[in-house]
Structure formats: C-alpha cells, structure tokens
Write an enzyme that holds these catalytic residues in place. Structure first.
Site, PDB file in Angstrom:
ATOM      1  N   PRO A   9       0.790  -1.224   0.000  1.00  0.00           N
ATOM      2  CA  PRO A   9       0.000   0.000   0.000  1.00  0.00           C
ATOM      3  C   PRO A   9       0.824   1.278   0.000  1.00  0.00           C
ATOM      4  CG  PRO A   9      -0.182  -1.146   2.104  1.00  0.00           C
ATOM      5  CD  PRO A   9       0.479  -2.079   1.140  1.00  0.00           C
ATOM      6  N   ASN A  10       0.339   2.228  -0.782  1.00  0.00           N
ATOM      7  CA  ASN A  10       0.878   3.591  -0.873  1.00  0.00           C
ATOM      8  C   ASN A  10       2.195   3.694  -1.627  1.00  0.00           C
ATOM      9  OD1 ASN A  10      -1.281   4.871   0.627  1.00  0.00           O
ATOM     10  ND2 ASN A  10      -0.470   3.784   2.399  1.00  0.00           N
ATOM     11  N   ARG A  17       4.165  10.999  -2.091  1.00  0.00           N
ATOM     12  CA  ARG A  17       4.051  10.816  -0.638  1.00  0.00           C
ATOM     13  C   ARG A  17       5.371  11.178   0.051  1.00  0.00           C
ATOM     14  NH1 ARG A  17       4.656   4.452   1.201  1.00  0.00           N
ATOM     15  NH2 ARG A  17       3.978   5.326   3.176  1.00  0.00           N
ATOM     16  N   TYR A  22      10.689   9.345   1.351  1.00  0.00           N
ATOM     17  CA  TYR A  22      10.717   8.305   0.313  1.00  0.00           C
ATOM     18  C   TYR A  22      11.350   8.757  -1.000  1.00  0.00           C
ATOM     19  CZ  TYR A  22       7.586   6.026   3.619  1.00  0.00           C
ATOM     20  OH  TYR A  22       7.076   5.463   4.750  1.00  0.00           O
ATOM     21  N   ASN A  74       8.260  -5.294  -0.693  1.00  0.00           N
ATOM     22  CA  ASN A  74       8.080  -4.166   0.221  1.00  0.00           C
ATOM     23  C   ASN A  74       6.595  -4.097   0.553  1.00  0.00           C
ATOM     24  OD1 ASN A  74       7.815  -1.805   1.625  1.00  0.00           O
ATOM     25  ND2 ASN A  74       9.010  -0.554   0.195  1.00  0.00           N
ATOM     26  N   ALA A  77       3.015  -0.598   4.960  1.00  0.00           N
ATOM     27  CA  ALA A  77       2.553  -0.659   6.356  1.00  0.00           C
ATOM     28  C   ALA A  77       2.120  -2.071   6.770  1.00  0.00           C
ATOM     29  CB  ALA A  77       1.404   0.323   6.551  1.00  0.00           C
ATOM     30  N   HIS A  80       4.109  -4.283   9.249  1.00  0.00           N
ATOM     31  CA  HIS A  80       4.027  -4.167  10.695  1.00  0.00           C
ATOM     32  C   HIS A  80       2.750  -4.757  11.272  1.00  0.00           C
ATOM     33  CE1 HIS A  80       7.187  -1.465   9.531  1.00  0.00           C
ATOM     34  NE2 HIS A  80       6.346  -0.613   8.975  1.00  0.00           N
ATOM     35  N   ASP A  87       2.240 -15.777   6.516  1.00  0.00           N
ATOM     36  CA  ASP A  87       1.768 -17.139   6.236  1.00  0.00           C
ATOM     37  C   ASP A  87       1.834 -17.459   4.746  1.00  0.00           C
ATOM     38  OD1 ASP A  87       1.317 -17.632   8.891  1.00  0.00           O
ATOM     39  OD2 ASP A  87      -0.855 -17.380   8.803  1.00  0.00           O
ATOM     40  N   GLU A  98      13.078  -8.842   1.886  1.00  0.00           N
ATOM     41  CA  GLU A  98      12.269  -7.707   2.328  1.00  0.00           C
ATOM     42  C   GLU A  98      13.002  -6.400   2.006  1.00  0.00           C
ATOM     43  OE1 GLU A  98      12.189  -7.715   6.597  1.00  0.00           O
ATOM     44  OE2 GLU A  98      10.674  -6.137   6.730  1.00  0.00           O
ATOM     45  N   HIS A 100      12.777  -2.053   2.481  1.00  0.00           N
ATOM     46  CA  HIS A 100      12.163  -0.797   2.917  1.00  0.00           C
ATOM     47  C   HIS A 100      13.006   0.351   2.407  1.00  0.00           C
ATOM     48  CE1 HIS A 100       9.273  -2.947   5.220  1.00  0.00           C
ATOM     49  NE2 HIS A 100      10.249  -3.668   5.741  1.00  0.00           N
ATOM     50  N   ILE A 101      12.343   1.284   1.751  1.00  0.00           N
ATOM     51  CA  ILE A 101      13.035   2.437   1.175  1.00  0.00           C
ATOM     52  C   ILE A 101      13.636   3.291   2.291  1.00  0.00           C
ATOM     53  CG2 ILE A 101      12.653   4.577  -0.131  1.00  0.00           C
ATOM     54  CD1 ILE A 101      10.309   2.996  -1.564  1.00  0.00           C
ATOM     55  N   SER A 102      12.837   3.526   3.321  1.00  0.00           N
ATOM     56  CA  SER A 102      13.302   4.340   4.450  1.00  0.00           C
ATOM     57  C   SER A 102      13.985   3.446   5.482  1.00  0.00           C
ATOM     58  CB  SER A 102      12.115   5.062   5.091  1.00  0.00           C
ATOM     59  OG  SER A 102      11.219   4.116   5.671  1.00  0.00           O
ATOM     60  N   ARG A 107      12.819   4.916  12.827  1.00  0.00           N
ATOM     61  CA  ARG A 107      11.525   5.607  12.805  1.00  0.00           C
ATOM     62  C   ARG A 107      10.661   5.196  14.009  1.00  0.00           C
ATOM     63  NH1 ARG A 107       9.030   5.480   6.939  1.00  0.00           N
ATOM     64  NH2 ARG A 107       7.692   7.035   7.944  1.00  0.00           N
ATOM     65  N   ARG A 111       6.939   0.865  13.747  1.00  0.00           N
ATOM     66  CA  ARG A 111       7.602   0.338  12.534  1.00  0.00           C
ATOM     67  C   ARG A 111       8.729  -0.628  12.864  1.00  0.00           C
ATOM     68  NH1 ARG A 111       5.360   3.757   8.478  1.00  0.00           N
ATOM     69  NH2 ARG A 111       4.930   5.799   9.387  1.00  0.00           N
TER      70      ARG A 111
HETATM   71  C1  DQA Z   1       8.094   1.374   4.002  1.00  0.00           C
HETATM   72  C2  DQA Z   1       8.142   1.621   5.502  1.00  0.00           C
HETATM   73  C3  DQA Z   1       6.795   1.342   6.127  1.00  0.00           C
HETATM   74  O1  DQA Z   1       6.842   1.568   7.535  1.00  0.00           O
HETATM   75  C4  DQA Z   1       5.739   2.262   5.540  1.00  0.00           C
HETATM   76  O2  DQA Z   1       4.465   1.964   6.084  1.00  0.00           O
HETATM   77  C5  DQA Z   1       5.720   2.209   4.047  1.00  0.00           C
HETATM   78  C6  DQA Z   1       6.987   2.163   3.325  1.00  0.00           C
HETATM   79  C7  DQA Z   1       9.427   1.761   3.306  1.00  0.00           C
HETATM   80  O3  DQA Z   1       9.592   1.383   2.156  1.00  0.00           O
HETATM   81  O4  DQA Z   1      10.252   2.475   3.900  1.00  0.00           O
HETATM   82  O5  DQA Z   1       4.668   2.295   3.426  1.00  0.00           O
HETATM   83  O6  DQA Z   1       7.900  -0.005   3.770  1.00  0.00           O
END
Ligand code: DQA
Length: 142
Positions: A9-10, A17, A22, A74, A77, A80, A87, A98, A100-102, A107, A111
């Site tokens: 998502p997002n 965003r 990001y 990725n 959210a 978390h 599963d 896995e 994560h960009i950030s 944080r 998270r």
């Molecule tokens: C994220 C970090 C997550 O905590 C956040 O909810 C995201 C992006 C990242 O790529 O840093 O949507 O996965």
C-alpha cells in the site's frame, strides 16, 4: 530466473508521498529501473503493486503456480501488521528479500516489528530505491 517485485500500500504514491522520507522518484521510475536492470542482467521480472492485503496474498500464491524463483517484497505498512502475508510467504517457500526504502529502524516504535522478516532470507533497509537492486542481487546470487 524469474523474479516478482511486489509492493504494498501507498507505494504507488512514490514521488508524491512524503518526499523527504521516500524521495522524489515515482513508482513508474522504480519499475523502469528494475526492468532496465532485468534486461542488463538477463532475468525475467514482473513488478506488481497493490493497496490490498488479500491481493498481495493472491499474488504470492500465484507466484508459486507460476514457478517464480524469488520475491522482492516491500509490504509497506502491512509489514508491521500482517500475519497473512507471513503465512503466504511460508506457504509458498519462495526465497524472499524484504525491502524498505526508508530506514525503518530509525523511525516510530510501530515500525520496529516486521511480521514477514522471519520468512525472508534478508532485509534491505534505508537504501532508497537502490535497495530493490540490492535485494535482486541477493536473490540472483541464490
Ligand atoms: C516502508 C516503511 C513502512 O513503515 C511504511 O508503512 C511504508 C513504506 C518503506 O519502504 O520504507 O509504506 O515499507
């Protein structure tokens, strides 16, 4: 070698965003970067993004039937919160990295938990979009 790069998502809102967190590159920029890298390194890749947890589960299950060799994931959210995604990864047993960009480790407290991490062979965190390339390299090494 057939890889799936899955974003939750997002992540379709990259470039819009929270650019301070990001970056300014868009989701389309990310997909182009990955597709270029796939051509250069000679692997097959599908990039997919969904805002829906169940659609991400469906995509992971489908990867099993499609003979996908590795997943770069990725989950946004859902990282978390989602036992369903953990599963699904355990169900298919496809090597997963896995991303994560950030730098989630620096944080908010909420998270700090990643449900999927236990089903992943590695985690690439806080490397911006380059992190997806790092994750692909980990899967190509096998
Ligand atoms: C994220 C970090 C997550 O905590 C956040 O909810 C995201 C992006 C990242 O790529 O840093 O949507 O996965």
């Amino acid at each position: 070698m057939k890889l799936l790069v899955l974003n939750g998502p997002n992540l379709n809102m990259l470039g819009i965003r929270e650019p301070a967190i990001y970056g300014k590159a868009t989701y389309a920029n990310l997909v182009h970067m990955i597709e270029d890298y796939a051509r250069e390194r000679g692997f097959e890749v599908e990039c997919c993004q969904s805002n829906h947890e169940g659609a991400l589960v469906d995509k992971i299950q489908q990867a099993y039937f499609d003979g996908v060799d590795g997943i770069v994931f990725n989950p946004g959210a859902y990282t978390h919160t989602s036992i369903a995604l953990l599963d699904a990864l355990k169900a298919v047993g496809i090597p997963c990295v896995e991303v994560h960009i950030s730098d989630v480790s620096q944080r908010e407290d909420f998270r700090q938990t990643s449900y999927i991490r236990q089903a992943c062979k590695a985690s690439v965190i806080g490397r911006g979009l380059e992190g997806y390339i790092d994750a692909i390299d980990i899967l190509l090494q096998k």
